[in-house]
Scaffold this active site. Structure first.
Site: not given
Length: 455
Positions: A102, A241, A243, A245
Site C-alpha cells: 500500500s 497511494d 496501490d 486504494d
C-alpha cells in the site's frame, strides 16, 4: 475466534526478506491458498501487484505454489488493489491476490486476498489457510498442475469500469487535473481514466522504477501535488497511494482535502439526491467535524474501529453505502466492493461538474476541528486505557470541551505507545489540553509501574 499466526487485519505484510515476506514462505502460502480454495476441484485465481521490485519475486513464488496445488493463475501485472477486486469478479475467479504494501516504501511488501465477490476473505477461510500452512507441501500429480495465463487487457477493463461509475453524460472537459500516481500501480491507469473523460490531465509520479513507490509523492506526501496544482493553475489535484486504494485531493487554492472532507462531499450529494441509502461510517479517528457536518444533514453517523476492513464490515452490517477514513480510504459500496481512490475522485469530479462548483466551495459545509495527537511511550498502554483514574481524567476533559470536542485513547497494536487524541474548537487550547492530559496519564503510569511486581 482462533488466534492468527500469519494474517493481520489486512493480509500479511512486512519487510522483504524478513518475517514472512520471502520466496520460501510465499510459495507455500500460494500452495496453502490453492489447497483451501480448490478442495479437490479445478479453480482459478487472479494475481496483481504494485510496482515494487520485489513484486516479481513474490508473484513467481505465489504462481508456483498455486500451480502445485492444481490452481490456474491469471496474471494481471501492475494493477491497483481495487482493480484486482473488480477483475476477480469479472473474470469469475475464485479469489484475487494482491502483492502490495500500500502506502509503505519499496522495502516492504505484502500479500492480501479478495474472495470471489471482490470482498475480503472470510475469517474462516483465512484460518483454514493458516492451518494448511502447518502441513507439509505436497504437489498434485503432473496432469493436474495449474496453468498460468497473462491478462493483457486488464488495465483497459479496469479503466472502463472506473469511467462507468459516474453518469455516462458526465464530461470533465472544462477541468484541469493534476494526478499524482505515487510511482505506483495506477501510473498507467489513472491519467487515462481522467483524460478519456475529457479532462486536461497533468500527470506526476508515473515513472516507477521498482524503488520510488510512495517516495516523497502520492497521498501520504502531498506537497509535490500541491505545488504542481498551483504552478499549472489546475482546478484540482488528485493524490493516490502506491496501490490506488487511498486518495487525497488539493483544491485550486492549494488547500489539502482529506478523506473526511471527501466523504462529506460524496455523502451530501447522495443525500440531496435521495440515494444515500442510510448513514455514513467513519472511524474512531475521523474528525469530529465530519460527524457534526453529517448529522447536521439529518444523516446518521457511526464510527468503526480504525481500518478499512472495519469500515466495510460496519457498512455491510448496517446495509449503508458510504464510509471511509481520514487517510483517504473511501468506500462507495454503491459503486465498488472495496476502497477505490480513482472511483472516489471521480465521484467528487462529477459533483463539481454537475453543481458547477469549485472544490473549495464543496468543502465549505464541513469545518474540521483542530486535532492534536500525542504518542505517549508506555509499556502499559492497554492497562492505562482502562484505568479508572485515566478514564476520570478523560471525562473531566470532555466535560470541559462541553460537546464541542472529543478525546480518544488508543493503545498501539504494534508499538509500546498510547495514542492520545484531543479535538476542539481552538487549536492552541487543544494542544495545551492534550499535553496536560498526557502529563496526568504519565503520572498514573509511573505509579502503576512502581506498584507492579518486579520480574
Amino acid at each position: 475466534m482462533s488466534q492468527r499466526k500469519y494474517f493481520g487485519t489486512d493480509g500479511i505484510r512486512g519487510h522483504v526478506g524478513l518475517s514472512n515476506i520471502n520466496p520460501e514462505f510465499v510459495l507455500k502460502l500460494g500452495w496453502a491458498v490453492g489447497c483451501v480454495l480448490a478442495n479437490g476441484a479445478r479453480k482459478k485465481v487472479v494475481i496483481g501487484k504494485d510496482t515494487r521490485v520485489s513484486g516479481y519475486m513474490l508473484e513467481s513464488a505465489l504462481e508456483a505454489g498455486l500451480s502445485a496445488a492444481g490452481v490456474d493463475v491469471a496474471l494481471l501485472g501492475p494493477m491497483p488493489t481495487p482493480g484486482i477486486a473488480y477483475l476477480t469478479q469479472t473474470l469469475r475467479a475464485n479469489a484475487g491476490i494482491v502483492i502490495s504494501a500500500s502506502h509503505n516504501l519499496f522495502e516492504d511488501n505484502g500479500i492480501k486476498f479478495f474472495s470471489a465477490d471482490g470482498g475480503k476473505l472470510p475469517d474462516s477461510v483465512e484460518l483454514a489457510i493458516e492451518a494448511q500452512l502447518e502441513k507439509q507441501l505436497q504437489t498434485v500429480p503432473s496432469a493436474k498442475l495449474g496453468k498460468a495465463t497473462r491478462i493483457n487487457d486488464a488495465a483497459g477493463r479496469y479503466i472502463e469500469f472506473c469511467k462507468s461509475t459516474i453518469p455516462s453524460l458526465s464530461r470533465l472537459s472544462n477541468l484541469k487535473i493534476v494526478v499524482d500516481c505515487a510511482n505506483g500501480a495506477t501510473y498507467h491507469i489513472a491519467p487515462n481514466v481522467f483524460s478519456e473523460l475529457g479532462a486536461d490531465v497533468v500527470p506526476i509520479g508515473i515513472k516507477p522504477d521498482g524503488f520510488n513507490i510512495n517516495q516523497e509523492c502520492g497521498s501520504t506526501a502531498p506537497e509535490l501535488l500541491r505545488e504542481k496544482v498551483i504552478a499549472v493553475g489546475a482546478d484540482i489535484g488528485i493524490g493516490l497511494d502506491g496501490d490506488g486504494d487511498r486518495v487525497i485531493l488539493v483544491d485550486s487554492l492549494g488547500n489539502l482535502v482529506d478523506g473526511d472532507q471527501i466523504i462529506y462531499i460524496i455523502a451530501k450529494d447522495r443525500h440531496q439526491r435521495g440515494v444515500l441509502h442510510g448513514g455514513v461510517v467513519g472511524t474512531l479517528m475521523s474528525n469530529y467535524g465530519l460527524e457534526l457536518a453529517i448529522t447536521s444533514l439529518g444523516v446518521p453517523f457511526q464510527r468503526s474501529k480504525v481500518g478499512d476492513r472495519y469500515v466495510l464490515e460496519m457498512l455491510r452490517e448496517k446495509d449503508w453505502k458510504i464510509g471511509g477514513e481520514t487517510s483517504g480510504h473511501i468506500v462507495c459500496l454503491d459503486k465498488t466492493t472495496t476502497g477505490d481512490g480513482i472511483v472516489a475522485a471521480l465521484q467528487v469530479l462529477s459533483i463539481m461538474v454537475k453543481q458547477n462548483k469549485a472544490l473549495h466551495e464543496l468543502t465549505a459545509g464541513i469545518q474540521l476541528l483542530p486535532q492534536t495527537l500525542v504518542n505517549l511511550k508506555t509499556n502499559n498502554a492497554a492497562l492505562l486505557a482502562s484505568n479508572p483514574d485515566v478514564i476520570q481524567a478523560v471525562k473531566n476533559l470532555e466535560k470541559h470541551l462541553n460537546g464541542e470536542g472529543r478525546v480518544l485513547l488508543r493503545p498501539s497494536g504494534t508499538e509500546p505507545l498510547l495514542r492520545v487524541m484531543v479535538e476542539g474548537a481552538n487549536a492552541s487550547i487543544v494542544k495545551q489540553q492534550a499535553q496536560m492530559l498526557c502529563d496526568d496519564i504519565s503520572q498514573i503510569d509511573k505509579k502503576m509501574t512502581e506498584s507492579l511486581p518486579s520480574t
